[in-house]
Design a protein around this motif. Structure first.
Motif, PDB file in Angstrom:
ATOM      1  N   ARG A 172      -5.247  -6.515  14.480  1.00  0.00           N
ATOM      2  CA  ARG A 172      -4.192  -5.728  14.386  1.00  0.00           C
ATOM      3  C   ARG A 172      -2.884  -5.211  12.666  1.00  0.00           C
ATOM      4  NH1 ARG A 172      -1.539  -9.505  17.053  1.00  0.00           N
ATOM      5  NH2 ARG A 172      -0.607 -10.762  15.136  1.00  0.00           N
ATOM      6  N   ARG A 173      -3.925  -7.022  12.238  1.00  0.00           N
ATOM      7  CA  ARG A 173      -3.988  -6.968  10.344  1.00  0.00           C
ATOM      8  C   ARG A 173      -4.506  -5.648  10.217  1.00  0.00           C
ATOM      9  NH1 ARG A 173      -3.870 -12.048  10.616  1.00  0.00           N
ATOM     10  NH2 ARG A 173      -6.151 -12.246  10.157  1.00  0.00           N
ATOM     11  N   THR A 174      -5.876  -5.621  10.227  1.00  0.00           N
ATOM     12  CA  THR A 174      -6.728  -4.197  10.205  1.00  0.00           C
ATOM     13  C   THR A 174      -5.650  -3.267  10.326  1.00  0.00           C
ATOM     14  OG1 THR A 174      -8.488  -5.205  11.614  1.00  0.00           O
ATOM     15  CG2 THR A 174      -8.158  -6.419   9.417  1.00  0.00           C
ATOM     16  N   ALA A 175      -5.839  -3.029  11.454  1.00  0.00           N
ATOM     17  CA  ALA A 175      -5.085  -1.845  11.911  1.00  0.00           C
ATOM     18  C   ALA A 175      -4.692  -1.008  10.958  1.00  0.00           C
ATOM     19  CB  ALA A 175      -4.403  -1.370  13.087  1.00  0.00           C
ATOM     20  N   ILE A 176      -5.511   0.699  10.977  1.00  0.00           N
ATOM     21  CA  ILE A 176      -4.683   1.805   9.892  1.00  0.00           C
ATOM     22  C   ILE A 176      -2.778   1.908  10.186  1.00  0.00           C
ATOM     23  CG2 ILE A 176      -4.709   4.102   9.204  1.00  0.00           C
ATOM     24  CD1 ILE A 176      -7.834   3.499   9.937  1.00  0.00           C
ATOM     25  N   ALA A 177      -2.458   1.774   9.806  1.00  0.00           N
ATOM     26  CA  ALA A 177      -1.151   2.008  10.591  1.00  0.00           C
ATOM     27  C   ALA A 177      -0.047   3.391   9.999  1.00  0.00           C
ATOM     28  CB  ALA A 177       0.569   1.006   9.133  1.00  0.00           C
TER      29      ALA A 177
ATOM     30  N   VAL B 195       1.637   5.999   7.920  1.00  0.00           N
ATOM     31  CA  VAL B 195       2.048   5.607   6.356  1.00  0.00           C
ATOM     32  C   VAL B 195       3.073   7.232   6.926  1.00  0.00           C
ATOM     33  CG1 VAL B 195       0.203   3.623   5.834  1.00  0.00           C
ATOM     34  CG2 VAL B 195      -0.725   6.776   5.957  1.00  0.00           C
ATOM     35  N   ALA B 196       2.807   8.173   7.459  1.00  0.00           N
ATOM     36  CA  ALA B 196       3.251   8.875   6.998  1.00  0.00           C
ATOM     37  C   ALA B 196       4.659   9.243   5.920  1.00  0.00           C
ATOM     38  CB  ALA B 196       3.975   9.788   8.289  1.00  0.00           C
ATOM     39  N   ALA B 197       5.587   8.256   6.589  1.00  0.00           N
ATOM     40  CA  ALA B 197       6.889   8.160   5.462  1.00  0.00           C
ATOM     41  C   ALA B 197       6.765   6.914   4.570  1.00  0.00           C
ATOM     42  CB  ALA B 197       7.311   7.721   6.817  1.00  0.00           C
ATOM     43  N   ALA B 198       4.976   6.006   4.422  1.00  0.00           N
ATOM     44  CA  ALA B 198       4.830   5.082   4.080  1.00  0.00           C
ATOM     45  C   ALA B 198       4.299   5.553   1.590  1.00  0.00           C
ATOM     46  CB  ALA B 198       4.414   4.019   3.343  1.00  0.00           C
ATOM     47  N   PRO B 199       4.821   5.085   1.144  1.00  0.00           N
ATOM     48  CA  PRO B 199       3.351   5.265  -0.310  1.00  0.00           C
ATOM     49  C   PRO B 199       1.861   5.262   0.475  1.00  0.00           C
ATOM     50  CG  PRO B 199       4.651   3.159  -0.727  1.00  0.00           C
ATOM     51  CD  PRO B 199       5.273   3.428   1.318  1.00  0.00           C
ATOM     52  N   ARG B 200       1.327   6.065  -0.820  1.00  0.00           N
ATOM     53  CA  ARG B 200      -0.251   5.980   0.177  1.00  0.00           C
ATOM     54  C   ARG B 200      -0.739   4.928  -1.390  1.00  0.00           C
ATOM     55  NH1 ARG B 200      -4.845  10.860   1.123  1.00  0.00           N
ATOM     56  NH2 ARG B 200      -6.251   9.179   0.428  1.00  0.00           N
ATOM     57  N   TYR B 201      -0.276   5.727  -2.595  1.00  0.00           N
ATOM     58  CA  TYR B 201      -1.024   5.067  -3.383  1.00  0.00           C
ATOM     59  C   TYR B 201      -0.332   3.506  -4.472  1.00  0.00           C
ATOM     60  CZ  TYR B 201      -3.945   9.132  -3.284  1.00  0.00           C
ATOM     61  OH  TYR B 201      -5.014   9.231  -2.599  1.00  0.00           O
ATOM     62  N   TYR B 202      -0.582   2.356  -4.718  1.00  0.00           N
ATOM     63  CA  TYR B 202      -0.141   1.353  -5.585  1.00  0.00           C
ATOM     64  C   TYR B 202      -0.860   1.287  -6.571  1.00  0.00           C
ATOM     65  CZ  TYR B 202       3.090  -0.459  -1.776  1.00  0.00           C
ATOM     66  OH  TYR B 202       4.362  -0.527  -1.630  1.00  0.00           O
ATOM     67  N   ARG B 203      -0.837   1.659  -8.158  1.00  0.00           N
ATOM     68  CA  ARG B 203      -1.398   1.893  -9.402  1.00  0.00           C
ATOM     69  C   ARG B 203      -0.855  -0.134  -9.574  1.00  0.00           C
ATOM     70  NH1 ARG B 203      -1.151   7.945  -8.602  1.00  0.00           N
ATOM     71  NH2 ARG B 203      -3.158   8.426  -8.247  1.00  0.00           N
ATOM     72  N   PHE B 204      -2.029  -0.542 -10.567  1.00  0.00           N
ATOM     73  CA  PHE B 204      -2.167  -1.727 -11.391  1.00  0.00           C
ATOM     74  C   PHE B 204      -3.067  -1.824 -12.318  1.00  0.00           C
ATOM     75  CE2 PHE B 204      -3.115  -2.904  -7.571  1.00  0.00           C
ATOM     76  CZ  PHE B 204      -4.309  -3.851  -7.855  1.00  0.00           C
ATOM     77  N   LEU B 205      -2.547  -2.252 -13.596  1.00  0.00           N
ATOM     78  CA  LEU B 205      -3.981  -2.173 -14.960  1.00  0.00           C
ATOM     79  C   LEU B 205      -4.637  -1.261 -14.611  1.00  0.00           C
ATOM     80  CD1 LEU B 205      -3.132  -6.002 -15.047  1.00  0.00           C
ATOM     81  CD2 LEU B 205      -2.476  -4.503 -16.286  1.00  0.00           C
TER      82      LEU B 205
ATOM     83  N   ARG C  92      -7.813   2.552   2.824  1.00  0.00           N
ATOM     84  CA  ARG C  92      -7.374   0.589   2.494  1.00  0.00           C
ATOM     85  C   ARG C  92      -8.714   0.759   1.714  1.00  0.00           C
ATOM     86  NH1 ARG C  92      -6.220  -1.567   6.576  1.00  0.00           N
ATOM     87  NH2 ARG C  92      -7.329  -3.627   6.892  1.00  0.00           N
ATOM     88  N   LYS C  93      -8.686   1.045   0.330  1.00  0.00           N
ATOM     89  CA  LYS C  93      -9.923   0.842  -0.790  1.00  0.00           C
ATOM     90  C   LYS C  93      -8.775   1.033  -1.974  1.00  0.00           C
ATOM     91  CE  LYS C  93     -10.991   6.260  -2.297  1.00  0.00           C
ATOM     92  NZ  LYS C  93     -11.427   7.282  -1.156  1.00  0.00           N
ATOM     93  N   VAL C  94      -9.802   0.148  -3.047  1.00  0.00           N
ATOM     94  CA  VAL C  94      -9.379   0.079  -4.861  1.00  0.00           C
ATOM     95  C   VAL C  94      -9.969   0.401  -5.411  1.00  0.00           C
ATOM     96  CG1 VAL C  94      -8.993  -1.699  -5.684  1.00  0.00           C
ATOM     97  CG2 VAL C  94      -8.170  -2.404  -3.816  1.00  0.00           C
ATOM     98  N   THR C  95      -9.889   1.389  -6.203  1.00  0.00           N
ATOM     99  CA  THR C  95     -10.828   1.498  -7.525  1.00  0.00           C
ATOM    100  C   THR C  95     -10.649   1.171  -8.686  1.00  0.00           C
ATOM    101  OG1 THR C  95      -9.800   3.820  -6.836  1.00  0.00           O
ATOM    102  CG2 THR C  95     -11.428   3.701  -6.299  1.00  0.00           C
TER     103      THR C  95
ATOM    104  N   VAL D 202     -14.201  -1.233  -5.611  1.00  0.00           N
ATOM    105  CA  VAL D 202     -14.490  -2.191  -5.394  1.00  0.00           C
ATOM    106  C   VAL D 202     -13.752  -2.969  -4.462  1.00  0.00           C
ATOM    107  CG1 VAL D 202     -12.833  -4.834  -6.022  1.00  0.00           C
ATOM    108  CG2 VAL D 202     -11.970  -2.126  -7.149  1.00  0.00           C
ATOM    109  N   ALA D 203     -15.535  -3.728  -4.103  1.00  0.00           N
ATOM    110  CA  ALA D 203     -15.858  -3.979  -2.547  1.00  0.00           C
ATOM    111  C   ALA D 203     -14.811  -5.303  -2.115  1.00  0.00           C
ATOM    112  CB  ALA D 203     -17.369  -4.628  -2.696  1.00  0.00           C
ATOM    113  N   LEU D 204     -13.831  -4.666  -1.895  1.00  0.00           N
ATOM    114  CA  LEU D 204     -12.891  -5.696  -0.466  1.00  0.00           C
ATOM    115  C   LEU D 204     -13.328  -5.722   0.534  1.00  0.00           C
ATOM    116  CD1 LEU D 204      -9.205  -4.445  -2.441  1.00  0.00           C
ATOM    117  CD2 LEU D 204     -10.741  -6.012  -2.824  1.00  0.00           C
TER     118      LEU D 204
END
Length: 238
Positions: A120-125, A127-137, A146-149, A156-158
């Motif tokens: 349930r937690r790992t299912a792809i939700a 995201v049509a109305a949700a943000p796609r990207y979060y950026r920090f540092l 479902r990845k981080v660069t 980044v191997a998460l």
């Protein structure tokens, strides 16, 4: 869609009982009796699998080595089965990228609940109305893929558990997050007073994000309260 699970356990009775129980609950189950057969099945079925379950003690190898094999090729969720009464096996498994663990002997209903929670937690939700990207540092978290660069574009191997934890942090920057809240969001259960698995996961995430574990500036510990994600986070819809 039927979810496919690959299980390795050297006890035939346990394998058969688990297969029967999970199939009654609408899962397709593939069984392996040792490390060699597991690797062969995993390599051939990897793209169709939803989850793998690894017994720690096996005749020709151990679940930790198999966890490494899986993580070299895939972010598929992993549950470790351990007969050890102390925390060592659990901590090692989490450090290697396992998503959850369960101690033997266990109730099949508890294992089923853990499986459902992880999927349930790992299912792809949606995201049509949700943000796609979060950026920090300099990092970019992509919710669709479902990845981080990092700032060079390197991946980044998460693991799935790493991703869930980071996602919750970036969605709540600056908030002091209670240990039980974080454990509930990532594992579907509270963190017990002696449960070090969340601390191990935090340490792993700090390492992946190059946050100094001795003097962290990104994921800070708030003594007696929990953790806080201290970076400035920007949100981009597409």
């Amino acid at each position: 869609m039927t979810r496919k699970i690959l299980i390795v356990d050297d006890d035939q009775k346990t394998r058969v009982l688990l297969k029967t129980y999970l199939e009654k609950n609408q899962y397709e189950v593939i069984l392996s009796h040792n490390g060699e057969s597991f690797v062969a099945e995993f390599n051939s079925q990897m793209n169709q699998l939803s989850l793998v379950i690894l017994d720690v003690m096996l005749p020709d190898t151990d679940g930790f080595a198999l966890c490494k094999v899986v993580r070299q090729k895939s972010n598929i969720p992993i549950i470790m089965l351990t007969a050890s009464s102390d925390d060592t096996d659990r901590i090692v498994g989490l450090e290697l990228g396992a998503d959850d663990y369960i101690a033997k002997p266990y109730n099949p209903r508890e294992l089923l609940a853990r499986i459902k929670a992880i999927l349930r937690r790992t299912a792809i939700a949606d995201v049509a109305a949700a943000p796609r990207y979060y950026r920090f540092l300099g990092f970019t978290l992509d919710l669709t893929e479902r990845k981080v660069t990092d700032n060079t574009g390197e991946l980044v191997a998460l693991t799935g558990l790493d991703y869930q934890l980071l996602k919750y942090f970036v969605e709540h920057p600056g908030d002091v997050l209670d240990r039980n809240v974080l454990s509930e969001e990532t594992r579907g259960r509270d963190a017990g007073p002696l449960d070090r698995s969340l601390d191990v996961q935090i340490s792993r995430l700090r390492l992946l994000l190059k946050d100094d574990s001795k003097q962290p500036t990104l994921i800070k510990t708030v003594r007696g309260a929990g953790y806080v994600f201290s970076a400035d986070v920007s949100v981009v819809s597409a």
